[in-house]
Write a protein that holds these residues in place. Sequence first.
Motif, PDB file in Angstrom:
ATOM      1  N   VAL A   1       0.819  -1.223  -0.067  1.00 21.34           N
ATOM      2  CA  VAL A   1      -0.065   0.085  -0.018  1.00 21.34           C
ATOM      3  C   VAL A   1       1.125   1.216   0.070  1.00 21.34           C
ATOM      4  CG1 VAL A   1      -1.634   1.226   1.234  1.00 21.34           C
ATOM      5  CG2 VAL A   1      -1.853  -1.255   0.998  1.00 21.34           C
ATOM      6  N   GLY A   2       0.591   2.158  -0.943  1.00 23.97           N
ATOM      7  CA  GLY A   2       1.348   3.478  -1.045  1.00 23.97           C
ATOM      8  C   GLY A   2       0.302   4.524  -0.918  1.00 23.97           C
ATOM      9  N   SER A   3       0.920   5.802  -1.100  1.00 28.54           N
ATOM     10  CA  SER A   3      -0.154   6.957  -1.047  1.00 28.54           C
ATOM     11  C   SER A   3      -0.368   7.721  -2.165  1.00 28.54           C
ATOM     12  CB  SER A   3       1.002   8.021  -0.154  1.00 28.54           C
ATOM     13  OG  SER A   3       0.372   9.215  -0.149  1.00 28.54           O
ATOM     14  N   HIS A   4      -1.676   8.010  -2.280  1.00 32.88           N
ATOM     15  CA  HIS A   4      -2.156   8.930  -3.394  1.00 32.88           C
ATOM     16  C   HIS A   4      -2.702  10.225  -2.729  1.00 32.88           C
ATOM     17  CE1 HIS A   4      -3.085   8.947  -7.593  1.00 32.88           C
ATOM     18  NE2 HIS A   4      -4.541   8.730  -7.164  1.00 32.88           N
ATOM     19  N   THR A   5      -1.870  10.850  -1.929  1.00 28.14           N
ATOM     20  CA  THR A   5      -2.146  12.122  -0.916  1.00 28.14           C
ATOM     21  C   THR A   5      -3.142  11.456  -0.085  1.00 28.14           C
ATOM     22  OG1 THR A   5      -3.702  13.154  -2.581  1.00 28.14           O
ATOM     23  CG2 THR A   5      -1.246  13.640  -3.053  1.00 28.14           C
ATOM     24  N   HIS A   6      -3.499  12.443   0.828  1.00 25.16           N
ATOM     25  CA  HIS A   6      -4.560  12.280   1.670  1.00 25.16           C
ATOM     26  C   HIS A   6      -5.889  12.627   1.020  1.00 25.16           C
ATOM     27  CE1 HIS A   6      -6.887  11.933   5.494  1.00 25.16           C
ATOM     28  NE2 HIS A   6      -7.267  13.508   5.361  1.00 25.16           N
ATOM     29  N   SER A   7      -6.002  13.814   0.408  1.00 26.04           N
ATOM     30  CA  SER A   7      -7.379  14.284  -0.161  1.00 26.04           C
ATOM     31  C   SER A   7      -7.566  14.055  -1.828  1.00 26.04           C
ATOM     32  CB  SER A   7      -7.678  15.699   0.038  1.00 26.04           C
ATOM     33  OG  SER A   7      -6.720  16.530  -0.482  1.00 26.04           O
ATOM     34  N   HIS A   8      -6.563  13.411  -2.195  1.00 27.30           N
ATOM     35  CA  HIS A   8      -6.418  13.071  -3.781  1.00 27.30           C
ATOM     36  C   HIS A   8      -6.069  14.583  -4.247  1.00 27.30           C
ATOM     37  CE1 HIS A   8      -7.463  11.936  -8.062  1.00 27.30           C
ATOM     38  NE2 HIS A   8      -7.218  10.719  -7.626  1.00 27.30           N
ATOM     39  N   ALA A   9      -5.144  15.263  -3.743  1.00 20.67           N
ATOM     40  CA  ALA A   9      -4.646  16.730  -4.151  1.00 20.67           C
ATOM     41  C   ALA A   9      -3.752  16.632  -5.454  1.00 20.67           C
ATOM     42  CB  ALA A   9      -3.993  17.242  -2.998  1.00 20.67           C
ATOM     43  N   VAL A  10      -4.227  17.500  -6.313  1.00 21.72           N
ATOM     44  CA  VAL A  10      -3.604  17.400  -7.593  1.00 21.72           C
ATOM     45  C   VAL A  10      -2.498  18.533  -7.296  1.00 21.72           C
ATOM     46  CG1 VAL A  10      -3.416  18.447  -9.877  1.00 21.72           C
ATOM     47  CG2 VAL A  10      -5.301  17.168  -8.952  1.00 21.72           C
ATOM     48  N   MET A  11      -1.151  17.994  -7.393  1.00 24.30           N
ATOM     49  CA  MET A  11      -0.026  18.791  -6.795  1.00 24.30           C
ATOM     50  C   MET A  11       0.751  19.874  -7.688  1.00 24.30           C
ATOM     51  SD  MET A  11       1.577  15.532  -4.588  1.00 24.30           S
ATOM     52  CE  MET A  11       2.285  16.895  -3.448  1.00 24.30           C
ATOM     53  N   THR A  12      -0.146  19.961  -8.765  1.00 23.52           N
ATOM     54  CA  THR A  12       0.813  20.827  -9.861  1.00 23.52           C
ATOM     55  C   THR A  12       0.966  22.228  -9.180  1.00 23.52           C
ATOM     56  OG1 THR A  12      -0.601  19.551 -11.565  1.00 23.52           O
ATOM     57  CG2 THR A  12       0.319  21.838 -12.098  1.00 23.52           C
ATOM     58  N   HIS A  13       0.073  22.815  -8.360  1.00 21.17           N
ATOM     59  CA  HIS A  13       0.312  24.322  -7.911  1.00 21.17           C
ATOM     60  C   HIS A  13       0.339  24.164  -6.432  1.00 21.17           C
ATOM     61  CE1 HIS A  13      -0.797  25.525 -11.804  1.00 21.17           C
ATOM     62  NE2 HIS A  13      -2.053  24.823 -11.674  1.00 21.17           N
ATOM     63  N   LEU A  14       0.707  23.071  -5.767  1.00 21.03           N
ATOM     64  CA  LEU A  14       0.718  23.050  -4.285  1.00 21.03           C
ATOM     65  C   LEU A  14       2.241  23.698  -3.753  1.00 21.03           C
ATOM     66  CD1 LEU A  14      -0.566  19.705  -2.983  1.00 21.03           C
ATOM     67  CD2 LEU A  14      -1.867  21.990  -3.429  1.00 21.03           C
TER      68      LEU A  14
END
Length: 254
Positions: free
Chosen positions: A131-144
């Motif tokens: 099991v790996g991570s897909h972020t917590h909230s399914h956050a698109v990380m393009t602008h984070l």
Amino acid sequence: MVDISLLAYHRFGASTPVAVDLPVEVIEQQLDLLAAHARVISLDDALAELVGRADLNPATDRTRPTVVLTADDGTADWVEVLLPMLADRQLPMTWYVATRFVEEQRDFPNGGRPVTWASLRDAVSTGLITVGSHTHSHAVMTHLDASTAAEELARSRGLIESALGTPCEHFAYPKAMRPSAAAETEVRKQFTTAALAGNRRNRPGRTDPARLGRTPIKRTDDPRRFLSKVSGGARLEGFLREWYDRFRYQHDVT
């Protein structure tokens, strides 16, 4: 060493109309094709080969495509539909989980019922599932920015490790969107691998583990198309998808 294809799945059982929700008979057929025609390995074993740490058995058939199976999001059909098929064939797989949906038992878009932590523990206990991570909230990380990205990643990783009692070392970017520079720095700090898309095969000695290529599998992939993807085909499809997704998801946050 041979190139490695990471196949990206989402849902199983065709209980919803989305293009990545595969019918049972299609899943069965694809897993049988893989068992017959490919060398299916875990993501950890693939990483060892990519960075030159693996010592392959001389009997290993290097003429067969090498494949890693992965799935994104965290729906209940992973355990209810897919897991028995994997167990029957003893095929390993990495599941990237968006932990907020599991923790809060919140449905995914388009009718996706979330898996439970108890079911994930049962899956991990088979020895086949990582099991790996897909972020917590399914956050698109393009602008984070860095702090928001770090919080998303740490929250997800912490929940997985606490609930399952296993290290969380692998990550997949939601919607396979390339991250901001600040977000990518945080991903590299917290995870051993990170996956994007692009239908790119991963070549030992030439692949950045923090930018693994993956090939999405869709309901419309017939056996010939599927085997082409397994062997590293459909590069044009991957290029066009990346270009289209940059436009389609440019303002998305989840």
